[in-house]
Design a protein around this motif. Structure first.
Motif, PDB file in Angstrom:
ATOM      1  N   SER A   1      -4.126  17.420   5.941  1.00  8.71           N
ATOM      2  CA  SER A   1      -2.842  17.347   6.634  1.00  8.71           C
ATOM      3  C   SER A   1      -2.052  16.088   6.299  1.00  8.71           C
ATOM      4  CB  SER A   1      -3.051  17.387   8.153  1.00  8.71           C
ATOM      5  OG  SER A   1      -3.598  18.617   8.556  1.00  8.71           O
ATOM      6  N   PHE A   2      -2.751  15.027   5.890  1.00  6.92           N
ATOM      7  CA  PHE A   2      -2.089  13.741   5.697  1.00  6.92           C
ATOM      8  C   PHE A   2      -2.459  13.136   4.346  1.00  6.92           C
ATOM      9  CE2 PHE A   2      -2.738  14.449  10.214  1.00  6.92           C
ATOM     10  CZ  PHE A   2      -1.428  14.377  10.658  1.00  6.92           C
ATOM     11  N   ASP A   3      -1.505  12.389   3.801  1.00  5.96           N
ATOM     12  CA  ASP A   3      -1.725  11.681   2.542  1.00  5.96           C
ATOM     13  C   ASP A   3      -2.334  10.307   2.771  1.00  5.96           C
ATOM     14  OD1 ASP A   3      -0.501  13.684   0.791  1.00  5.96           O
ATOM     15  OD2 ASP A   3       1.334  13.161   1.879  1.00  5.96           O
ATOM     16  N   ALA A   4      -2.134   9.744   3.958  1.00  3.64           N
ATOM     17  CA  ALA A   4      -2.683   8.435   4.301  1.00  3.64           C
ATOM     18  C   ALA A   4      -2.753   8.308   5.813  1.00  3.64           C
ATOM     19  CB  ALA A   4      -1.826   7.322   3.717  1.00  3.64           C
ATOM     20  N   VAL A   5      -3.582   7.366   6.258  1.00  3.93           N
ATOM     21  CA  VAL A   5      -3.774   7.114   7.682  1.00  3.93           C
ATOM     22  C   VAL A   5      -3.617   5.628   7.941  1.00  3.93           C
ATOM     23  CG1 VAL A   5      -5.435   7.201   9.594  1.00  3.93           C
ATOM     24  CG2 VAL A   5      -5.375   9.050   7.919  1.00  3.93           C
ATOM     25  N   VAL A   6      -2.941   5.290   9.028  1.00  5.91           N
ATOM     26  CA  VAL A   6      -2.860   3.920   9.509  1.00  5.91           C
ATOM     27  C   VAL A   6      -3.598   3.896  10.840  1.00  5.91           C
ATOM     28  CG1 VAL A   6      -1.328   2.089  10.328  1.00  5.91           C
ATOM     29  CG2 VAL A   6      -0.610   3.554   8.453  1.00  5.91           C
ATOM     30  N   LEU A   7      -4.503   2.945  10.996  1.00  4.86           N
ATOM     31  CA  LEU A   7      -5.253   2.805  12.232  1.00  4.86           C
ATOM     32  C   LEU A   7      -5.231   1.332  12.609  1.00  4.86           C
ATOM     33  CD1 LEU A   7      -7.127   3.912  14.450  1.00  4.86           C
ATOM     34  CD2 LEU A   7      -9.023   3.540  12.892  1.00  4.86           C
ATOM     35  N   ALA A   8      -4.521   1.025  13.679  1.00  5.73           N
ATOM     36  CA  ALA A   8      -4.419  -0.362  14.155  1.00  5.73           C
ATOM     37  C   ALA A   8      -3.991  -1.299  13.030  1.00  5.73           C
ATOM     38  CB  ALA A   8      -5.735  -0.803  14.769  1.00  5.73           C
ATOM     39  N   GLY A   9      -3.029  -0.864  12.239  1.00 10.70           N
ATOM     40  CA  GLY A   9      -2.501  -1.707  11.170  1.00 10.70           C
ATOM     41  C   GLY A   9      -3.306  -1.690   9.885  1.00 10.70           C
ATOM     42  N   LEU A  10      -4.428  -0.950   9.868  1.00  7.55           N
ATOM     43  CA  LEU A  10      -5.217  -0.817   8.651  1.00  7.55           C
ATOM     44  C   LEU A  10      -4.844   0.493   7.987  1.00  7.55           C
ATOM     45  CD1 LEU A  10      -8.677  -1.842  10.108  1.00  7.55           C
ATOM     46  CD2 LEU A  10      -7.078  -3.296   8.857  1.00  7.55           C
ATOM     47  N   GLU A  11      -4.711   0.498   6.672  1.00 12.05           N
ATOM     48  CA  GLU A  11      -4.256   1.704   5.990  1.00 12.05           C
ATOM     49  C   GLU A  11      -5.358   2.274   5.106  1.00 12.05           C
ATOM     50  OE1 GLU A  11      -3.352  -1.950   3.869  1.00 12.05           O
ATOM     51  OE2 GLU A  11      -2.661  -1.303   5.798  1.00 12.05           O
ATOM     52  N   PHE A  12      -5.364   3.602   5.001  1.00  8.33           N
ATOM     53  CA  PHE A  12      -6.373   4.296   4.212  1.00  8.33           C
ATOM     54  C   PHE A  12      -5.694   5.427   3.441  1.00  8.33           C
ATOM     55  CE2 PHE A  12      -8.229   2.783   8.142  1.00  8.33           C
ATOM     56  CZ  PHE A  12      -9.319   2.044   7.672  1.00  8.33           C
ATOM     57  N   ALA A  13      -5.968   5.506   2.162  1.00  6.51           N
ATOM     58  CA  ALA A  13      -5.460   6.640   1.375  1.00  6.51           C
ATOM     59  C   ALA A  13      -6.451   7.789   1.506  1.00  6.51           C
ATOM     60  CB  ALA A  13      -5.308   6.243  -0.084  1.00  6.51           C
TER      61      ALA A  13
ATOM     62  N   PHE B   1       0.835  -1.205   0.000  1.00  3.91           N
ATOM     63  CA  PHE B   1       0.000   0.000   0.000  1.00  3.91           C
ATOM     64  C   PHE B   1       0.868   1.253   0.000  1.00  3.91           C
ATOM     65  CE2 PHE B   1      -2.191   3.433   2.199  1.00  3.91           C
ATOM     66  CZ  PHE B   1      -3.378   3.503   1.487  1.00  3.91           C
ATOM     67  N   PHE B   2       1.843   1.305   0.873  1.00  7.25           N
ATOM     68  CA  PHE B   2       2.653   2.509   1.014  1.00  7.25           C
ATOM     69  C   PHE B   2       3.679   2.672  -0.096  1.00  7.25           C
ATOM     70  CE2 PHE B   2       0.720   2.484   5.186  1.00  7.25           C
ATOM     71  CZ  PHE B   2       0.319   3.806   5.247  1.00  7.25           C
ATOM     72  N   GLU B   3       3.957   1.638  -0.856  1.00  3.59           N
ATOM     73  CA  GLU B   3       4.836   1.776  -2.016  1.00  3.59           C
ATOM     74  C   GLU B   3       4.219   2.682  -3.076  1.00  3.59           C
ATOM     75  OE1 GLU B   3       5.687  -2.263  -3.160  1.00  3.59           O
ATOM     76  OE2 GLU B   3       7.429  -2.358  -1.824  1.00  3.59           O
ATOM     77  N   ARG B   4       2.911   2.890  -3.016  1.00  4.52           N
ATOM     78  CA  ARG B   4       2.218   3.755  -3.978  1.00  4.52           C
ATOM     79  C   ARG B   4       2.333   5.237  -3.643  1.00  4.52           C
ATOM     80  NH1 ARG B   4      -3.589   1.360  -4.136  1.00  4.52           N
ATOM     81  NH2 ARG B   4      -3.063   0.657  -2.063  1.00  4.52           N
ATOM     82  N   LEU B   5       2.819   5.549  -2.455  1.00  3.98           N
ATOM     83  CA  LEU B   5       2.950   6.946  -2.050  1.00  3.98           C
ATOM     84  C   LEU B   5       4.351   7.467  -2.356  1.00  3.98           C
ATOM     85  CD1 LEU B   5       1.200   6.875   1.429  1.00  3.98           C
ATOM     86  CD2 LEU B   5       0.281   7.769  -0.702  1.00  3.98           C
ATOM     87  N   SER B   6       4.439   8.757  -2.571  1.00  5.08           N
ATOM     88  CA  SER B   6       5.735   9.388  -2.831  1.00  5.08           C
ATOM     89  C   SER B   6       6.532   9.488  -1.540  1.00  5.08           C
ATOM     90  CB  SER B   6       5.537  10.801  -3.376  1.00  5.08           C
ATOM     91  OG  SER B   6       4.807  10.762  -4.567  1.00  5.08           O
ATOM     92  N   PRO B   7       7.856   9.323  -1.632  1.00  3.60           N
ATOM     93  CA  PRO B   7       8.687   9.538  -0.446  1.00  3.60           C
ATOM     94  C   PRO B   7       8.423  10.941   0.114  1.00  3.60           C
ATOM     95  CG  PRO B   7       9.978   8.554  -2.201  1.00  3.60           C
ATOM     96  CD  PRO B   7       8.637   8.928  -2.793  1.00  3.60           C
ATOM     97  N   GLY B   8       8.390  11.032   1.430  1.00  4.96           N
ATOM     98  CA  GLY B   8       8.123  12.314   2.079  1.00  4.96           C
ATOM     99  C   GLY B   8       6.657  12.582   2.325  1.00  4.96           C
ATOM    100  N   SER B   9       5.773  11.690   1.834  1.00  6.80           N
ATOM    101  CA  SER B   9       4.342  11.864   2.104  1.00  6.80           C
ATOM    102  C   SER B   9       4.096  11.895   3.606  1.00  6.80           C
ATOM    103  CB  SER B   9       3.544  10.709   1.481  1.00  6.80           C
ATOM    104  OG  SER B   9       3.592  10.766   0.083  1.00  6.80           O
ATOM    105  N   SER B  10       3.006  12.533   3.982  1.00 10.37           N
ATOM    106  CA  SER B  10       2.656  12.692   5.388  1.00 10.37           C
ATOM    107  C   SER B  10       1.671  11.602   5.803  1.00 10.37           C
ATOM    108  CB  SER B  10       2.043  14.073   5.599  1.00 10.37           C
ATOM    109  OG  SER B  10       1.788  14.288   6.951  1.00 10.37           O
ATOM    110  N   ILE B  11       2.048  10.823   6.835  1.00 14.80           N
ATOM    111  CA  ILE B  11       1.247   9.686   7.288  1.00 14.80           C
ATOM    112  C   ILE B  11       0.826   9.909   8.732  1.00 14.80           C
ATOM    113  CG2 ILE B  11       1.173   7.179   7.578  1.00 14.80           C
ATOM    114  CD1 ILE B  11       1.822   8.089   4.692  1.00 14.80           C
ATOM    115  N   LEU B  12      -0.436   9.630   9.039  1.00 13.11           N
ATOM    116  CA  LEU B  12      -0.945   9.671  10.402  1.00 13.11           C
ATOM    117  C   LEU B  12      -1.102   8.240  10.884  1.00 13.11           C
ATOM    118  CD1 LEU B  12      -2.153  11.129  12.853  1.00 13.11           C
ATOM    119  CD2 LEU B  12      -4.358  11.129  11.646  1.00 13.11           C
TER     120      LEU B  12
END
Length: 114
Positions: free
Chosen positions: A101-113, A34-45
């Motif tokens: 503020s964020f490009d993606a969110v991780v919540l308890a190991g689940l990821e959301f774009a 999932f996170f390989e699709r994001l650009s380096p430096g993206s903001s993750i919560l």
């Protein structure tokens, strides 16, 4: 104890080291893909970051990570494990961040774009 949040806080504070020791050493393949699709430096919560291992540590290698957890002991461990992350001690239900503020969110190991 009548306060469910206080019970969660107490439980995670008491088991923080055992919880950290039991965590996998690397994140799930699905999370990595999932996170390989994001650009380096993206903001993750990372909500409910726990001790920061393995998810926060993995994310901080390529991204700007903001991590939040309600357990003071878990937050302390996360700050040690993921020193590049901005780590917030607080209830995820009361945190407020500006829209976008964020490009993606991780919540308890689940990821959301976003």
């Amino acid at each position: 104890m009548n306060d469910p949040k206080a019970l969660v806080v107490e439980g995670y504070n008491r088991c923080a080291e055992a919880y950290a020791a039991a965590r996998a050493s690397s994140p799930a393949d699905e999370l990595v893909a999932f996170f390989e699709r994001l650009s380096p430096g993206s903001s993750i919560l990372d909500f409910g970051c726990g001790c920061g291992v393995p998810v926060g540590r993995f994310l901080a290698q390529s991204f700007e990570v903001t991590a939040v957890d309600i357990s003071a002991r878990q937050v302390a461990l996360c700050r040690e494990s993921v020193p590049r992350a901005r780590v917030i001690h607080g209830d995820i239900m009361t945190q407020r961040f500006a829209p976008g503020s964020f490009d993606a969110v991780v919540l308890a190991g689940l990821e959301f774009a976003l």
